[in-house]
Each structure stands twice: as C-alpha cells, then as structure tokens.
Design a protein around this motif. Structure first.
Motif, PDB file in Angstrom:
ATOM      1  N   LEU A 143       6.371   2.676   6.510  1.00 58.11           N
ATOM      2  CA  LEU A 143       5.545   2.726   7.722  1.00 58.11           C
ATOM      3  C   LEU A 143       5.360   1.344   8.318  1.00 58.11           C
ATOM      4  O   LEU A 143       5.114   1.193   9.500  1.00 58.11           O
ATOM      5  N   LYS A 144       5.430   0.338   7.462  1.00 55.63           N
ATOM      6  CA  LYS A 144       5.219  -1.033   7.950  1.00 55.63           C
ATOM      7  C   LYS A 144       5.911  -2.012   7.026  1.00 55.63           C
ATOM      8  O   LYS A 144       5.848  -1.858   5.806  1.00 55.63           O
ATOM      9  N   ASN A 162      -8.263   2.409   3.890  1.00 56.96           N
ATOM     10  CA  ASN A 162      -6.809   2.515   4.073  1.00 56.96           C
ATOM     11  C   ASN A 162      -6.344   1.695   5.269  1.00 56.96           C
ATOM     12  O   ASN A 162      -5.313   1.022   5.209  1.00 56.96           O
ATOM     13  N   ARG A 163      -7.099   1.787   6.370  1.00 55.25           N
ATOM     14  CA  ARG A 163      -6.699   1.063   7.584  1.00 55.25           C
ATOM     15  C   ARG A 163      -6.765  -0.434   7.385  1.00 55.25           C
ATOM     16  O   ARG A 163      -5.869  -1.173   7.798  1.00 55.25           O
ATOM     17  N   ALA A 176     -10.193   9.922  10.691  1.00 54.70           N
ATOM     18  CA  ALA A 176     -10.496   8.534  10.273  1.00 54.70           C
ATOM     19  C   ALA A 176      -9.253   7.674  10.063  1.00 54.70           C
ATOM     20  O   ALA A 176      -9.260   6.767   9.239  1.00 54.70           O
ATOM     21  N   GLN A 177      -8.184   7.938  10.802  1.00 55.36           N
ATOM     22  CA  GLN A 177      -6.978   7.129  10.656  1.00 55.36           C
ATOM     23  C   GLN A 177      -6.849   6.039  11.730  1.00 55.36           C
ATOM     24  O   GLN A 177      -5.883   5.284  11.742  1.00 55.36           O
ATOM     25  N   LEU A 205       0.860  -1.187   0.000  1.00 57.90           N
ATOM     26  CA  LEU A 205       0.000   0.000   0.000  1.00 57.90           C
ATOM     27  C   LEU A 205       0.896   1.236   0.000  1.00 57.90           C
ATOM     28  O   LEU A 205       1.803   1.345   0.819  1.00 57.90           O
ATOM     29  N   ASN A 265      -3.721  10.621   0.876  1.00 53.63           N
ATOM     30  CA  ASN A 265      -3.871  11.181   2.216  1.00 53.63           C
ATOM     31  C   ASN A 265      -4.710  12.460   2.127  1.00 53.63           C
ATOM     32  O   ASN A 265      -4.186  13.550   1.931  1.00 53.63           O
ATOM     33  N   ALA A 287      -3.991  -1.437   5.027  1.00 52.73           N
ATOM     34  CA  ALA A 287      -2.685  -1.326   5.692  1.00 52.73           C
ATOM     35  C   ALA A 287      -2.457  -2.519   6.611  1.00 52.73           C
ATOM     36  O   ALA A 287      -1.346  -3.031   6.739  1.00 52.73           O
ATOM     37  N   GLU A 288      -3.525  -2.975   7.263  1.00 51.62           N
ATOM     38  CA  GLU A 288      -3.412  -4.130   8.148  1.00 51.62           C
ATOM     39  C   GLU A 288      -3.110  -5.388   7.346  1.00 51.62           C
ATOM     40  O   GLU A 288      -2.325  -6.239   7.764  1.00 51.62           O
ATOM     41  N   CYS A 322      -3.127   5.559   8.372  1.00 49.57           N
ATOM     42  CA  CYS A 322      -3.623   4.230   7.962  1.00 49.57           C
ATOM     43  C   CYS A 322      -3.607   3.249   9.132  1.00 49.57           C
ATOM     44  O   CYS A 322      -3.307   2.062   8.948  1.00 49.57           O
ATOM     45  N   GLY A 323      -3.879   3.722  10.342  1.00 52.03           N
ATOM     46  CA  GLY A 323      -3.904   2.837  11.507  1.00 52.03           C
ATOM     47  C   GLY A 323      -2.528   2.481  12.040  1.00 52.03           C
ATOM     48  O   GLY A 323      -2.417   1.781  13.042  1.00 52.03           O
ATOM     49  N   LEU A 324      -1.476   2.948  11.383  1.00 56.68           N
ATOM     50  CA  LEU A 324      -0.104   2.621  11.787  1.00 56.68           C
ATOM     51  C   LEU A 324       0.514   3.792  12.528  1.00 56.68           C
ATOM     52  O   LEU A 324       0.291   4.944  12.172  1.00 56.68           O
ATOM     53  N   GLU A 346       4.698   5.584   2.858  1.00 56.08           N
ATOM     54  CA  GLU A 346       4.220   6.944   2.652  1.00 56.08           C
ATOM     55  C   GLU A 346       5.255   7.671   1.804  1.00 56.08           C
ATOM     56  O   GLU A 346       6.451   7.633   2.122  1.00 56.08           O
ATOM     57  N   GLY A 369     -10.783   6.376   4.752  1.00 52.83           N
ATOM     58  CA  GLY A 369      -9.991   6.123   5.960  1.00 52.83           C
ATOM     59  C   GLY A 369     -10.098   4.666   6.401  1.00 52.83           C
ATOM     60  O   GLY A 369      -9.098   4.035   6.738  1.00 52.83           O
ATOM     61  N   VAL A 416       3.702  -1.003   3.898  1.00 52.20           N
ATOM     62  CA  VAL A 416       2.970   0.261   3.738  1.00 52.20           C
ATOM     63  C   VAL A 416       4.011   1.365   3.637  1.00 52.20           C
ATOM     64  O   VAL A 416       4.928   1.443   4.464  1.00 52.20           O
ATOM     65  N   THR A 469       0.811   5.416   0.139  1.00 49.45           N
ATOM     66  CA  THR A 469      -0.019   6.590   0.382  1.00 49.45           C
ATOM     67  C   THR A 469       0.826   7.854   0.286  1.00 49.45           C
ATOM     68  O   THR A 469       2.057   7.801   0.208  1.00 49.45           O
TER      69      THR A 469
END
Lengths: 181, 128
Positions: free
Chosen positions: A175-176, A154-155, B9-10, A4, A131, A158-159, B121-123, A166, A151, A164, A6
């Motif tokens: 980010l991950k 995306n979450r 909403a993140q 992902l 974003n 991302a999980e 993104c929840g992270l 940016e 949102g 992930v 962003t």
C-alpha cells in the motif's frame, strides 16, 4: 525500517510478518507477544502462534502493556522485532479485567510514544495490526471507541511507516513504500 | 463524480480534504441529508453516505432511488461511504437490507464515477 502489516482475521498477516522478520539482516530477532492469557481461547491462539514460529529462533518477549518495556529485555546487539499485535495491545491498554475503560485519546498518545521508544532500540520493527473496520455493525459505545482508537493508531503508524502492506489470502499487497531520498 | 470507500475510522474525509486543500470545499453530512447544496464552493463532498441510506430506510423510504436521483442532479459530487459489507450477513432483515442497499448503491455510483479509491490506514488505493 518500520513496517506496518494489516489484514483481516486469518488472512495470513502474521505468517507474512514473521517471514519478513526471518529475512531481516539483524542477528537478533524478537517476537513481542501482546496477548493476555485470560481464557482457553487465548491459550489456544497463543499455542497456534507458538507452533507457527517454532524453529525460527525468535526471542519471545511477552508484553501485554507498556510496549516500550519490551526493549528493556533486549541485550546488547542489533535487533529486529515483530509486534504481534497492535489490536491486542490497544485493547489491553483500554479495557481492564474489572470492566473499566480508559479514555482513548490518552491511550493513543501513550502507545505512539511507546512504539517510538521501542523503535529507537531496533533496526527493524514490524507491527501487525488488524482490519476490523468493515463489517458495518454498530457495537456499543465502548467498542466503537476502541475501533476508532485502532483506526487512529493505524493511520498514524501508516504515516510513520516506511512500508505498509495489506495481506489478503496470504498475498501481500504493497500500500505504501517510502522512496529513499 | 468521485467515490471514496473504506472501513470506519480510516481517514477517508481527511484524505479527500487534503487532496483538494487548494480548493474551497463544502462537506454535506450524510446524517443531515437532504441539505441545501447551494453555495459558492468549488467542491462538494457528500460524507457518510451510508448514514443517509440508513436513515432513509428507517423512515421506510426508497433509499436507492432517492440517493441515485440526487446524484443525477449533482454529478460533480465527491461521495464518501463506509465499507459495511465485509462481515457476517446479519439475521435481522432491516440490517441485511441496509448492507444490501449500500452495496447496490455503491456499485452504481462506482460505475458513474471517473475515479474510485479505497482508503485503508489513511492510504489510498485507486480501484478505478
């Protein structure tokens, strides 16, 4: 591999995503374009993105709705793909040209299911998202619902994702990263 | 004090609640502030700080001072706030004053916090 990407508008996230796709080992690479051709501005943006990927040998699939159908256009073989972009796809699924709007939780489940189905067909999927969450503006209710939908998507993605990223000023920030077991 | 910032909403509150799931938590909703913070919970979370600031300003109150004084009395608070500053500066004075105040308050909370995280993104990304 599920990635992902962003970033803000014009952050270089698309160029970065396309570079990732170029580096994919799979022989066949698909560019899944979600933008509707609904005016001079979108045609101009489509043209810019076409030039950006000229000569990269991507197989372009135009898929503005029901993203899992993009997989049906892929012939035998091992594929990687970039989905450009989730924010357009979500808007296309939510708002119709006649001004009507669908309920966002149903759309959320549909898009997640369809992305899963598309990923089944692929070795690598790169999803570009946006974003759009940090300007503090209270838009009208339907726009706020769209922002919250994006949102949540995306979450969840991302999980699900192995990576992930940016992109800021063209620079990728990790980010991950899922560690191999 | 801890601070969690990020766009709308993140998944900021969700992240904090998961992080402290073994503790008892109480969420103080910014839209309902000031509320009594009495309670036996281990952890108190002030969510939607930006909404509290917006409400204070719309009542003509000195939001920056009220929020910072409240946090001085409650130094163990976990604060969650939307990032509202990454857009065009609005022409309307009350809108630009709102962003200005949120930004200034966040800088001061960040200074006093042991940890600051940004959620996207929840992270979580640790900024401090």
């Amino acid at each position: 591999m599920f990635i992902l990407v962003t970033g803000g508008s014009a952050s270089g996230k698309s160029a970065y995503g396309e570079r990732l796709l170029m580096e994919c080992p799979e022989e066949k690479k698909a560019y899944i374009a979600t933008m509707l051709k609904d005016g001079p501005e979108s045609l101009r943006r489509i043209e810019r993105h076409r030039n950006l990927r000229a000569g990269k040998n991507f197989y372009t699939i135009e898929q503005t709705h029901k993203i899992s159908d993009a997989g049906k256009q892929m012939q035998e073989g091992s594929w990687s793909a970039i989905l450009e972009c989730l924010s357009n796809l979500a808007a296309n699924e939510m708002f119709s040209a006649d001004g009507t709007k669908r309920e966002s939780h149903a759309i959320e489940e549909e898009i997640i299911t369809q992305i899963e189905a598309l990923y089944q067909r692929l070795n690598t999927l790169i999803i570009i998202t946006n974003n759009v969450f940090e300007d503090g503006i209270s838009y009208d209710a339907s726009v706020m619902e769209y922002i919250r939908l994006l949102g949540r998507l995306n979450r969840r993605l991302a999980e699900r994702a192995d990576q992930v990223i940016e992109v800021v000023a063209g620079i990728p920030l990790l980010l991950k990263e899922r560690k191999e077991p | 004090m801890e601070l969690y910032i990020g766009g709308i909403a993140q998944g900021k509150l969700n992240y904090v609640l998961r992080k402290y799931e073994t503790y008892s938590c109480r969420v103080l909703e910014g839209a309902e502030m000031p509320v009594s913070e009495e309670g036996e919970e281990d952890i108190k979370i002030l969510d939607h700080l930006h909404v509290w600031i917006k409400n204070l300003l719309s009542e003509g109150l000195p939001a920056e001072q009220i929020v910072l004084e409240y946090l001085k009395v409650h130094p163990d608070m976990i604060v969650i706030c939307d990032e509202v500053g990454n857009g065009i500066v609005p022409i309307l004075q009350e809108e630009s004053e709102y962003r200005e105040t949120v930004g200034r308050v966040l800088i001061q909370i960040a200074e006093k916090s042991e940890g600051v995280w940004r959620i996207l993104c929840g992270l979580a990304e640790k900024l401090k």
